[in-house]
Scaffold this active site. Structure first.
Site, mmCIF file in Angstrom:
data_model
loop_
_atom_site.group_PDB
_atom_site.id
_atom_site.type_symbol
_atom_site.label_atom_id
_atom_site.label_comp_id
_atom_site.label_asym_id
_atom_site.label_seq_id
_atom_site.Cartn_x
_atom_site.Cartn_y
_atom_site.Cartn_z
ATOM 1 N N PHE A 1 43.433 44.495 47.566
ATOM 2 C CA PHE A 1 43.289 43.336 46.679
ATOM 3 C C PHE A 1 44.593 43.132 45.923
ATOM 4 C CE2 PHE A 1 41.511 41.086 42.887
ATOM 5 C CZ PHE A 1 40.945 40.017 43.567
ATOM 6 N N CYS A 2 45.169 41.959 46.050
ATOM 7 C CA CYS A 2 46.517 41.686 45.556
ATOM 8 C C CYS A 2 46.715 42.046 44.085
ATOM 9 C CB CYS A 2 46.839 40.206 45.773
ATOM 10 S SG CYS A 2 48.450 39.693 45.129
#
Length: 263
Positions: A140-141
């Site tokens: 997840f960025c």
């Protein structure tokens, strides 16, 4: 650099990525940089080119709740696009002074975002400026921090990713205005318990609500100050047709978004 500016407002996850790719492809003919601001409706995930949707997302939950999933042509990690401002820039290396490296290009291409935050009275820095940043890897960025991710009050705000072909660059990035991006925790296979301490949104760091239109005006002015004047524009007929073709042949297909053969 003399640019064109396109304001797209709301589009679906699939259409947004089709537009960005159409602009990227069109640059090879036009050779005119494009700056675009847009939003997402409905909310949805975009995943990096090399990610496998089935390994990082609960596809059954996403389908049950009508959460869209679109694969980007850019790298990086997944983002849940919700209450945010998203931007894209298409240009050539020469448009931005032929930076010495890809990392250097990130610093140049995101400099206008730092200027916008400074106009709001904030004190943004790049992650590389901190000696104590823990660069954890994540699907997840907003959980991971690369050298030229932007940090405010100790937390990452937003994320960016690039695609390159020959001398042409597409960069697009997500700037969360509110904390709706945390809804992602319901659908990710990775445990995101540290999300609150590793990421933030613009309203949180400002300690007030800021909406899309207020921030888009600030971002536009900051872009102009860093990169020079732009002309208001819209997709031309060729770009519109290309966007529709990309939607049909790629972005509306599970074979691209969920089960891409090369990943």
């Amino acid at each position: 650099m003399k640019s064109r500016y396109i304001f797209s407002s709301f589009s679906s996850p699939y259409e947004n990525m089709a537009i960005d790719e159409a602009l990227f492809i069109s640059y090879f003919d036009k050779r005119v940089p494009t700056f675009r601001i847009y939003r997402w409706k409905p909310y949805g995930f975009s995943i990096g080119y090399s990610q496998k949707a089935k390994e990082i997302l609960n596809l059954e939950k996403c389908k049950k709740d009508n959460i869209g999933i679109v694969r980007r042509i850019t790298g990086g990690s997944m983002i849940f696009h919700a209450d945010e401002l998203t931007y894209s820039i298409v240009c050539s290396e020469s448009d931005i002074g032929n930076p010495a490296s890809i990392k250097a290009s990130y610093k140049i291409l995101t400099s206008f975002i730092l200027r916008a935050y400074e106009k709001l009275g904030l004190f943004p820095k790049y992650a590389i400026e901190f000696s104590d940043i823990i660069k954890e890897k994540s699907s997840f960025c907003f959980m991971s921090q690369e050298d030229y991710d932007i940090i405010i009050k100790g937390k990452k705000i937003g994320g960016n990713a690039q695609k390159r072909k020959k001398d042409v660059i597409l960069i697009h990035g997500s700037i969360p205005l509110g904390d709706d991006y945390k809804i992602a925790q319901k659908y990710t296979k990775e445990n995101l318990l540290k999300l609150n301490i590793r990421s933030s949104c613009l309203s949180e760091v400002l300690e007030r609500k800021i909406d899309f239109f207020e921030f888009s005006e600030i971002l536009k002015e900051s872009f102009k100050e860093i990169f020079g004047e732009f002309e208001f524009d819209e997709l031309d007929t060729k770009e519109t047709n290309l966007k529709e073709e990309l939607l049909r042949e790629k972005y509306l297909k599970d074979s691209w978004n969920l089960y891409y053969a090369n990943t």
